[in-house]
Design an enzyme around this catalytic site. Structure first.
Site, PDB file in Angstrom:
ATOM      1  N   THR A 127       0.838  -1.192   0.000  1.00  0.00           N
ATOM      2  CA  THR A 127       0.000   0.000   0.000  1.00  0.00           C
ATOM      3  C   THR A 127       0.876   1.246   0.000  1.00  0.00           C
ATOM      4  O   THR A 127       1.703   1.430   0.895  1.00  0.00           O
ATOM      5  CB  THR A 127      -0.924   0.022   1.232  1.00  0.00           C
ATOM      6  N   SER A 129       1.125   5.405  -0.083  1.00  0.00           N
ATOM      7  CA  SER A 129       0.473   6.688   0.134  1.00  0.00           C
ATOM      8  C   SER A 129       1.293   7.786  -0.527  1.00  0.00           C
ATOM      9  O   SER A 129       0.903   8.345  -1.538  1.00  0.00           O
ATOM     10  CB  SER A 129       0.309   6.957   1.635  1.00  0.00           C
ATOM     11  N   GLY A 130       2.476   8.079   0.039  1.00  0.00           N
ATOM     12  CA  GLY A 130       3.358   9.069  -0.583  1.00  0.00           C
ATOM     13  C   GLY A 130       4.615   8.467  -1.160  1.00  0.00           C
ATOM     14  O   GLY A 130       5.318   9.090  -1.943  1.00  0.00           O
ATOM     15  N   GLY A 131       4.941   7.225  -0.745  1.00  0.00           N
ATOM     16  CA  GLY A 131       6.114   6.548  -1.293  1.00  0.00           C
ATOM     17  C   GLY A 131       7.427   6.937  -0.641  1.00  0.00           C
ATOM     18  O   GLY A 131       8.488   6.822  -1.260  1.00  0.00           O
ATOM     19  N   VAL A 200       0.201  10.995   4.253  1.00  0.00           N
ATOM     20  CA  VAL A 200      -0.320  10.874   5.622  1.00  0.00           C
ATOM     21  C   VAL A 200      -0.527   9.414   6.009  1.00  0.00           C
ATOM     22  O   VAL A 200      -0.526   9.082   7.198  1.00  0.00           O
ATOM     23  CB  VAL A 200      -1.643  11.662   5.802  1.00  0.00           C
ATOM     24  N   GLY A 202       1.366   6.618   5.724  1.00  0.00           N
ATOM     25  CA  GLY A 202       2.481   6.065   6.472  1.00  0.00           C
ATOM     26  C   GLY A 202       2.938   6.955   7.601  1.00  0.00           C
ATOM     27  O   GLY A 202       3.285   6.472   8.687  1.00  0.00           O
ATOM     28  N   TYR A 487      13.073   4.504  15.365  1.00  0.00           N
ATOM     29  CA  TYR A 487      11.804   5.119  14.981  1.00  0.00           C
ATOM     30  C   TYR A 487      11.316   4.501  13.676  1.00  0.00           C
ATOM     31  O   TYR A 487      12.031   4.490  12.671  1.00  0.00           O
ATOM     32  CB  TYR A 487      12.011   6.630  14.825  1.00  0.00           C
ATOM     33  N   LEU A 488      10.089   3.978  13.694  1.00  0.00           N
ATOM     34  CA  LEU A 488       9.549   3.242  12.558  1.00  0.00           C
ATOM     35  C   LEU A 488       9.577   4.049  11.267  1.00  0.00           C
ATOM     36  O   LEU A 488       9.868   3.508  10.198  1.00  0.00           O
ATOM     37  CB  LEU A 488       8.111   2.796  12.848  1.00  0.00           C
ATOM     38  N   TYR A 490      11.679   6.075  10.269  1.00  0.00           N
ATOM     39  CA  TYR A 490      13.033   6.066   9.712  1.00  0.00           C
ATOM     40  C   TYR A 490      13.457   4.602   9.561  1.00  0.00           C
ATOM     41  O   TYR A 490      14.473   4.161  10.078  1.00  0.00           O
ATOM     42  CB  TYR A 490      14.010   6.805  10.632  1.00  0.00           C
TER      43      TYR A 490
END
Length: 547
Positions: A127, A129-131, A200, A202, A487-488, A490
């Site tokens: 999926t 969203s912004g890639g 938004v 991810g 941090y997920l 990153y």
């Protein structure tokens, strides 16, 4: 009155037609779910997927070719060209599994069908969203044949200033959200990131750092509701329907592990009509080490209206620090505060600029003075073609000798960068189990490490990735431990990868506890309820834990 009666009549007919269409769609979904659960030993093909999608629904016929893109289409070709530019992904063998198809659904039913047809044919779903996934997991795969479900058409944004909320389509970018807010209000904003082309979908579901997080928390902390599709194609229209466990999981635990978020309902926050920003540059020769060391001691304890981040980088062979700040207030209040709490920085009145909140977004994105429409550009990327990133959380100030060791290593490559962003304020008021994001009180700041390079050469890739890994190893004595936090948003595949559909909870603990701490077990239990067959999976997805 006649017009009103006609309107009621038309409305009744419309409702009747929608009811019939919904009933027909529900019958189709029931049939398809049963078909999905039947045995299928054949390898998936594009034609099979198109055939599955070409299904009558009520009186309408879906033409899948209008939103499903094969390798000979322009959209697919553009995607492949952009992928081929990221040489680091090519060397990781990701292109051994390019998407079979790219799906850009326009309706929710097309998303449902895409999920169910993929399940039937043994395809995975990525999926997008912004890639901006740092390791490409929203559009790449090392394992199963897969499709890309691109939510670019799910970008509607509906803002309600009366109750200060907004419904945001999961395919929208944070720049589009910011722009829409600014069109309607000068005293509202939203606490999310500084890169406007980030999706938004991810960003929210992974947490969502931003320049107002010390005042208002993460983006995920300000999500009030969501609409969601599970692996059976069922749509949950609210948090009440999906239940509090699932709603908890998708606000910081990475929604891609559980299903597809259609839209988010977020709480807008009040911002002053004028905010103050400043940027202060310090070369190594101007007492930089001592001032960075002092920043570590005070940044998380400052007034929660003040956010000061530090960016360390190598420019022209010299290490430099940039202090970049956002203050939710006027210059006249900021200068006395800085003189009292952080006089070492030597902030002057002329270093500061008052502006609107939306202009501060442009300022933090290094686009000061450019048209606000720049926020609508979905294609903003790093100017450099290749990069590798990692992250850490710091609980105690790094001693000056430790900082000097970092500066020494920054001379070894051309374009290293380290971004240090303070926590404190609202981040400390929210408990570590209230959302899956656990890095709250006790953490002074987050570090994002980035190294970039321009030469398309495997030797250059290995040189820079190796440098990054050595820096990360050096930092281990100065950052959080047991587990070492990450941090997920990153994302870092060096922390560990799943082995496929049969990855166990114990196997995934290696990386899962880095991102989520003790929340990882609860995430896996939620996964075991909503997606026990592990359909929604990737190289770092939460595995199901059934208890």
């Amino acid at each position: 009155m006649l017009y009103l009666c006609n309107f009621k009549h038309k409305k009744a007919n419309t409702l009747k037609m929608r009811t019939l269409e919904a009933f027909a769609l529900s019958l189709f979904l029931v049939f398809l779910v049963k078909w999905v659960n039947s045995d299928s030993n054949s390898l998936p093909s594009r034609d099979q997927f198109l055939s599955c999608m070409s299904t009558h629904s009520g009186s309408s016929f879906i033409n899948p070719r209008s939103f499903i893109h094969k390798p000979d289409s322009r959209l697919y070709t553009n995607f492949s060209q952009s992928l081929s530019q990221n040489y680091r992904f090519l060397t990781l063998n990701f292109t051994s599994q390019k998407p079979i198809l790219i799906v850009t659904p326009r309706t929710e039913s097309e998303i449902q069908r895409s999920i169910l047809c993929s399940r039937k044919l043994g395809m995975q779903v990525r999926t997008k969203s912004g890639g901006h996934d740092y390791e490409g997991l929203s559009y790449l795969s090392l394992h199963s044949p897969f499709i890309i479900l691109d939510l670019v058409n799910f970008r509607s944004i509906e803002i309600n200033l009366v109750d200060e909320t907004a419904w945001v389509g999961a395919g929208a970018t944070i720049g589009e959200l910011y722009y829409k807010i600014a069109q309607l209000s000068k005293i509202h904003g939203f606490p999310a990131g500084t890169c406007p082309s980030v999706g938004v979908g991810g960003h929210f579901s992974g947490g969502g750092f931003g320049a107002m997080m010390r005042k208002h928390g993460l983006a995920a902390d300000n999500i009030m509701d969501a609409r969601f599709v599970d692996a059976n194609g069922r749509i949950y229209n609210s948090r009440r329907e999906m239940g509090e466990d699932l709603f908890w999981a998708i606000r910081g635990g990475g929604a891609a592990s559980f299903g597809v978020v259609l839209s988010w309902k977020v709480k807008l926050v009040r911002v002053p009509e004028k905010v103050t920003c400043f940027t202060r540059y310090l070369p190594l020769t101007q007492n930089m080490t001592k001032i960075v060391h002092r920043w570590q001691q005070i940044a998380a304890d400052l007034d929660d209206n003040l956010f000061i981040r530090v960016i360390i980088y190598n420019t022209g062979g010299s290490v430099q620090a940039t202090f970049q700040a956002n203050y939710l207030g006027a210059i006249d209040n900021l200068i006395p505060l800085m003189n009292q709490k952080f006089p070492e920085l030597g902030l002057r009145f002329q270093d500061c600029s008052e502006m609107t909140w939306i202009d501060s977004i442009m300022y933090f994105n290094w686009k000061k003075g450019q048209p606000l429409e720049t926020l609508l550009d979905r294609e903003q990327r790093y100017n450099d073609l290749y990069f590798k990133a990692k992250s850490d959380f710091v609980k105690n100030p790094i001693p000056e000798i430790g900082l000097q060791g970092i500066w020494k290593r920054f001379h070894e490559v051309e374009s290293p960068m380290m971004i240090m962003e303070p926590l404190g304020g609202k981040m400390y008021e929210i408990g570590e189990t209230e959302t899956p994001f656990p890095h709250r009180i006790g953490n002074l700041y987050n570090i994002q490490y980035i190294v970039k390079w321009k030469v398309k050469d495997i030797g250059e890739m290995e040189k820079h990735v190796t440098w990054m890994r050595l820096l990360y190893r050096y930092m281990r004595v100065y950052v959080s431990g047991s587990p070492r936090g990450a941090y997920l948003n990153y994302r870092d595949l060096d922390l560990g990868m799943n082995k496929g559909i049969n990855t166990s909870f114990e196997d995934a603990r290696l990386w899962g506890f880095r991102y989520f701490g003790s929340n990882f077990k609860r995430l896996a239990m939620v996964k075991g309820k909503i997606d026990p067959t592990n359909f929604f999976r990737n190289e770092q997805s939460v595995p199901p834990l059934v208890v």
